[in-house]
Design an enzyme around this catalytic site. Structure first.
Site, PDB file in Angstrom:
ATOM      1  N   GLY A 113       0.672  -1.106  -0.101  1.00 38.06           N
ATOM      2  CA  GLY A 113      -0.361   0.375   0.071  1.00 38.06           C
ATOM      3  C   GLY A 113       1.012   1.057  -0.224  1.00 38.06           C
ATOM      4  O   GLY A 113       0.564   2.089   0.623  1.00 38.06           O
ATOM      5  N   TYR A 141     -12.888  -3.944  12.001  1.00 41.77           N
ATOM      6  CA  TYR A 141     -11.810  -3.029  11.556  1.00 41.77           C
ATOM      7  C   TYR A 141     -11.065  -3.376  12.877  1.00 41.77           C
ATOM      8  O   TYR A 141      -9.598  -3.400  13.137  1.00 41.77           O
ATOM      9  CB  TYR A 141     -11.939  -1.362  11.263  1.00 41.77           C
ATOM     10  CG  TYR A 141     -10.441  -0.704  11.402  1.00 41.77           C
ATOM     11  CD1 TYR A 141     -10.080  -0.292   9.996  1.00 41.77           C
ATOM     12  CD2 TYR A 141     -10.469   0.877  11.897  1.00 41.77           C
ATOM     13  CE1 TYR A 141      -8.708  -0.236   9.998  1.00 41.77           C
ATOM     14  CE2 TYR A 141      -8.763   1.334  12.135  1.00 41.77           C
ATOM     15  CZ  TYR A 141      -8.017   1.099  10.873  1.00 41.77           C
ATOM     16  OH  TYR A 141      -6.580   1.718  10.771  1.00 41.77           O
TER      17      TYR A 141
HETATM   18  N1  LIG Z   1      -4.587   7.356   8.797  1.00 36.60           N
HETATM   19  C1  LIG Z   1      -4.779   6.805   9.901  1.00 36.60           C
HETATM   20  O1  LIG Z   1      -5.267   7.836  10.824  1.00 36.60           O
HETATM   21  C2  LIG Z   1      -4.746   5.436  11.158  1.00 36.60           C
HETATM   22  C3  LIG Z   1      -4.647   5.410  12.061  1.00 36.60           C
HETATM   23  C4  LIG Z   1      -4.091   4.044  12.460  1.00 36.60           C
HETATM   24  C5  LIG Z   1      -3.635   3.048  11.272  1.00 36.60           C
HETATM   25  N2  LIG Z   1      -3.291   3.480  10.202  1.00 36.60           N
HETATM   26  C6  LIG Z   1      -2.836   2.224   9.203  1.00 36.60           C
HETATM   27  O2  LIG Z   1      -2.278   2.994   8.226  1.00 36.60           O
HETATM   28  C7  LIG Z   1      -2.166   1.868   7.428  1.00 36.60           C
HETATM   29  C8  LIG Z   1      -2.268   2.555   5.933  1.00 36.60           C
HETATM   30  O3  LIG Z   1      -2.979   3.312   5.897  1.00 36.60           O
HETATM   31  P1  LIG Z   1      -3.429   5.202   6.064  1.00 36.60           P
HETATM   32  O4  LIG Z   1      -3.575   5.785   6.515  1.00 36.60           O
HETATM   33  O5  LIG Z   1      -2.128   5.726   5.026  1.00 36.60           O
HETATM   34  O6  LIG Z   1      -4.496   4.589   4.755  1.00 36.60           O
HETATM   35  P2  LIG Z   1      -4.507   4.839   2.623  1.00 36.60           P
HETATM   36  O7  LIG Z   1      -4.433   6.107   2.335  1.00 36.60           O
HETATM   37  O8  LIG Z   1      -6.435   4.491   2.225  1.00 36.60           O
HETATM   38  O9  LIG Z   1      -3.347   4.029   2.220  1.00 36.60           O
HETATM   39  C9  LIG Z   1      -4.125   2.491   2.340  1.00 36.60           C
HETATM   40  C10 LIG Z   1      -2.898   2.097   1.194  1.00 36.60           C
HETATM   41  O10 LIG Z   1      -3.265   0.661   1.489  1.00 36.60           O
HETATM   42  C11 LIG Z   1      -3.974  -0.131  -0.311  1.00 36.60           C
HETATM   43  N3  LIG Z   1      -5.014  -0.764  -0.048  1.00 36.60           N
HETATM   44  C12 LIG Z   1      -6.140  -1.282   0.482  1.00 36.60           C
HETATM   45  N4  LIG Z   1      -6.678  -2.324  -0.184  1.00 36.60           N
HETATM   46  C13 LIG Z   1      -5.718  -3.144  -0.530  1.00 36.60           C
HETATM   47  C14 LIG Z   1      -5.850  -4.716  -1.564  1.00 36.60           C
HETATM   48  N5  LIG Z   1      -7.140  -5.051  -0.997  1.00 36.60           N
HETATM   49  N6  LIG Z   1      -4.541  -4.453  -1.826  1.00 36.60           N
HETATM   50  C15 LIG Z   1      -3.382  -3.998  -2.113  1.00 36.60           C
HETATM   51  N7  LIG Z   1      -3.231  -2.690  -1.618  1.00 36.60           N
HETATM   52  C16 LIG Z   1      -4.281  -2.801  -0.862  1.00 36.60           C
HETATM   53  C17 LIG Z   1      -4.272   1.596  -1.246  1.00 36.60           C
HETATM   54  O11 LIG Z   1      -4.420   1.048  -2.281  1.00 36.60           O
HETATM   55  P3  LIG Z   1      -5.251   1.768  -3.253  1.00 36.60           P
HETATM   56  O12 LIG Z   1      -4.418   3.421  -3.348  1.00 36.60           O
HETATM   57  O13 LIG Z   1      -4.894   1.130  -4.453  1.00 36.60           O
HETATM   58  O14 LIG Z   1      -6.810   1.902  -2.402  1.00 36.60           O
HETATM   59  C18 LIG Z   1      -3.544   1.784  -0.517  1.00 36.60           C
HETATM   60  O15 LIG Z   1      -2.060   2.152  -0.356  1.00 36.60           O
HETATM   61  C19 LIG Z   1      -3.101   1.084   7.577  1.00 36.60           C
HETATM   62  O16 LIG Z   1      -3.091  -0.326   8.175  1.00 36.60           O
HETATM   63  C20 LIG Z   1      -3.906   1.735   8.484  1.00 36.60           C
HETATM   64  O17 LIG Z   1      -4.958   0.642   9.099  1.00 36.60           O
HETATM   65  C21 LIG Z   1      -3.755   4.379  10.353  1.00 36.60           C
END
Ligand SMILES: NC(=O)c1ccc[n+]([C@@H]2O[C@H](COP(=O)([O-])OP(=O)(O)OC[C@H]3O[C@@H](n4cnc5c(N)ncnc54)[C@H](OP(=O)(O)O)[C@@H]3O)[C@@H](O)[C@H]2O)c1
Ligand SMILES: *[C@@H]1O[C@H](CO)[C@@H](O)[C@H](O)[C@H]1NC(C)=O
Ligand SMILES: *[C@@H]1O[C@H](CO)[C@@H](O)[C@H](O)[C@H]1NC(C)=O
Ligand SMILES: *[C@@H]1O[C@H](CO)[C@@H](O)[C@H](O)[C@H]1NC(C)=O
Ligand SMILES: *[C@@H]1O[C@H](CO)[C@@H](O)[C@H](O)[C@H]1NC(C)=O
Length: 331
Positions: A56, A211
Site C-alpha cells: 500500500g 476494523y
Molecule cells: N490514517 C490513520 O489515521 C491511521 C490510523 C491508524 C492506523 N492506520 C493504518 O495505517 C495503514 C496505512 O493507512 P493510510 O492511512 O496511509 O491509508 P490510505 O491512504 O487509504 O492507504 C492505504 C493503502 O492500502 C492500499 N490497499 C487497500 N486495500 C488493498 C488491497 N486489497 N491490496 C493492496 N493494497 C491495498 C491502498 O491502495 P489503493 O490506493 O489502491 O486503494 C493504499 O495504498 C493502514 O494499515 C491503516 O490501518 C492509519
C-alpha cells in the site's frame, strides 16, 4: 512603506486587543499542531544495499515511508494493487529522492492467488528482502468480501498480510538481519476479542468492530510471529501511526451516520500529515538501537504497552492456526 513608524504604533495601540488575539490564536494553533504531530524519527541510518517491500505504498503513510527509505539509499518495492496509481507514486518518489531503484510489483491483498503470485515473483527475482512493512489497510468499508470470501477488513488487513509474510519468510530469514513491521492501530485496544464464532462477520457486520478486530489481529500476530522467529535475527514489531489525514477515510461517508459526520472537520484539525504519520514506521525500519528489539508495539517513535487482549498467547496461537487454515497454508 506606506505607514510612518509613528502611525504604525498608533494603529497597534488602537487595535492591541485584536492583534493580541490573532497572535495568541496563531501561537496556540502552531503549538497544538506541533503537539499533534507526535514523535519524529531522528536516525540518520543509511539503507544502501538493503531491499524494502512496503504494501500500500502508492498513497498516505506508505508513500511517505517509501520516500524516506528511498532517500536513505534502499531498493524500495511498492507492493500495490493499482498499476497506474503505483506507477505515478514511483515516478514521484524517484523524482523526490533521486533514487532510481524504486520498483512497482502488483499485489491485491484481497486475493490469495494474487498474493501467491507476488511472493513467487519476489522469491524468484529478488536476492534478498531486508525490511517488510505490512502497511496496506482498509477501514470501515461497507460489508464486502474478498475474492476468497473473507470479510474485507479481516481479509486484507490481517489474512492477506498473514499469507504474504509467511510466503516471504524464508527469503527474509536468509536476508537477516531483517525486520518485519506491521502498521496496526490504536483501534486494536477498543475491542476485547477476536470473534472466532463469526470471524467473517456473516451473522452480524459492524464496520467499526471489523476494523478493530483486524488491527487486534495484527498485534496478536506480532506476538506469535516473534515467538516463531526466535534465534533468526529477524525482528517483528507492530505500531500505531497516530491519527493521520489520508485516503483511509474514503469509505466513512458510506458507513458513518450523517449526524456524526459533522464532527469530521474538528477531528481532522488534530490529524497528522502523512509525513508525520510515517515517522513511527520509519523509526521501526531504520533506528539502530532497535536492532535486537522484537515483539514490541510502538507509537510516536517509542515502545508502548499493547492492549490486554493483545497480550494473550493462547489467543495469538489460536488465531495463527485458524489463519493458516483460512489461507490454505498446510495443516
Ligand atoms: N490514517 C490513520 O489515521 C491511521 C490510523 C491508524 C492506523 N492506520 C493504518 O495505517 C495503514 C496505512 O493507512 P493510510 O492511512 O496511509 O491509508 P490510505 O491512504 O487509504 O492507504 C492505504 C493503502 O492500502 C492500499 N490497499 C487497500 N486495500 C488493498 C488491497 N486489497 N491490496 C493492496 N493494497 C491495498 C491502498 O491502495 P489503493 O490506493 O489502491 O486503494 C493504499 O495504498 C493502514 O494499515 C491503516 O490501518 C492509519
Ligand atoms: C503482521 O500482521 C500479519 C497479519 O495480522 C501477521 O501475519 C504477521 O505475522 C504480522 N507481522 C508482524 C511483524 O507483526
Ligand atoms: C523460494 O525459492 C526457494 C529457492 O530459491 C524455494 O526453496 C522456496 O520454496 C521458495 N519459496 C516460495 C514461497 O516459493
Ligand atoms: C545473528 O547475528 C549474530 C551477530 O549479530 C550472529 O552471531 C548469529 O550467528 C546470527 N544468527 C543467525 C541465526 O543468523
Ligand atoms: C544486538 O545483538 C548483537 C548480538 O548479540 C550485539 O552484538 C549488538 O551489539 C546488539 N545491538 C544492540 C543495538 O544492542
Amino acid at each position: 512603506m506606506i505607514f510612518e513608524f509613528e502611525e504604525m504604533l498608533d494603529f497597534c495601540r488602537k487595535h492591541r486587543v485584536l492583534i493580541g488575539s490573532v497572535v495568541g490564536v496563531g501561537i496556540t494553533y502552531f503549538a497544538l499542531r506541533r503537539y499533534c504531530a507526535g514523535g519524529v524519527c531522528r536516525s540518520k541510518a543509511r539503507l544502501d544495499g538493503k531491499t524494502v517491500i512496503i504494501t500500500g505504498a502508492n498513497t498516505g503513510i506508505g508513500k511517505e515511508t517509501a520516500i524516506d527509505l528511498a532517500s536513505r539509499g534502499a531498493r524500495v518495492i511498492l507492493a500495490c494493487r493499482d498499476v497506474l496509481r503505483a506507477e505515478r507514486a514511483a515516478t514521484e518518489i524517484i523524482a523526490k529522492t533521486n533514487n532510481q531503484n524504486v520498483a512497482v510489483r502488483i499485489v491485491d491483498l484481497a486475493s490469495l492467488a494474487s498474493i501467491r503470485k507476488f511472493a513467487d515473483n519476489i522469491n524468484k527475482t529478488e536476492p534478498k528482502v531486508n525490511i517488510l512493512i505490512n502497511n496496506a489497510g482498509i477501514m470501515m468499508c461497507p460489508y464486502w468480501k474478498t475474492e476468497d470470501g473473507f470479510e474485507m477488513q479481516f481479509g486484507v488487513n490481517h489474512l492477506g498480510h498473514f499469507l504474504l509474510t509467511n510466503l516471504l519468510l524464508d527469503k527474509i530469514k536468509s536476508s537477516a538481519p531483517a525486520r518485519i513491521i506491521n502498521v496496526s492501530s490504536l483501534a486494536h485496544t477498543r475491542t476485547e476479542k477476536i470473534n472466532f464464532d463469526d470471524i467473517n462477520s456473516e451473522k452480524d457486520y459492524d464496520s467499526r468492530f471489523a476494523y478493530r478486530q483486524s488491527k487486534l489481529a495484527n498485534v496478536l500476530f506480532t506476538r506469535e510471529l516473534n515467538r516463531r522467529l526466535e534465534g533468526t535475527n529477524v525482528t517483528a514489531n507492530s505500531l500505531h501511526p497516530g491519527l493521520v489525514l489520508t485516503e483511509l477515510i474514503r469509505y466513512l461517508p458510506q458507513t458513518v451516520p450523517a449526524y456524526l459526520r459533522i464532527f469530521f472537520p474538528l477531528i481532522l484539525f488534530f490529524a497528522k500529515t502523512p509525513k508525520q504519520g510515517a515517522q513511527t514506521s520509519i523509526y521501526c525500519a531504520v533506528e539502530e538501537s532497535l536492532e535486537n528489539v522484537t515483539g514490541k508495539y510502538f507509537s510516536d517513535c517509542a515502545i508502548k504497552e499493547e492492549a490486554k487482549a493483545a497480550q494473550d498467547d493462547e489467543v495469538a496461537k489460536k488465531l495463527w492456526e485458524i489463519s493458516e487454515k483460512m489461507v490454505g497454508l498446510k495443516h
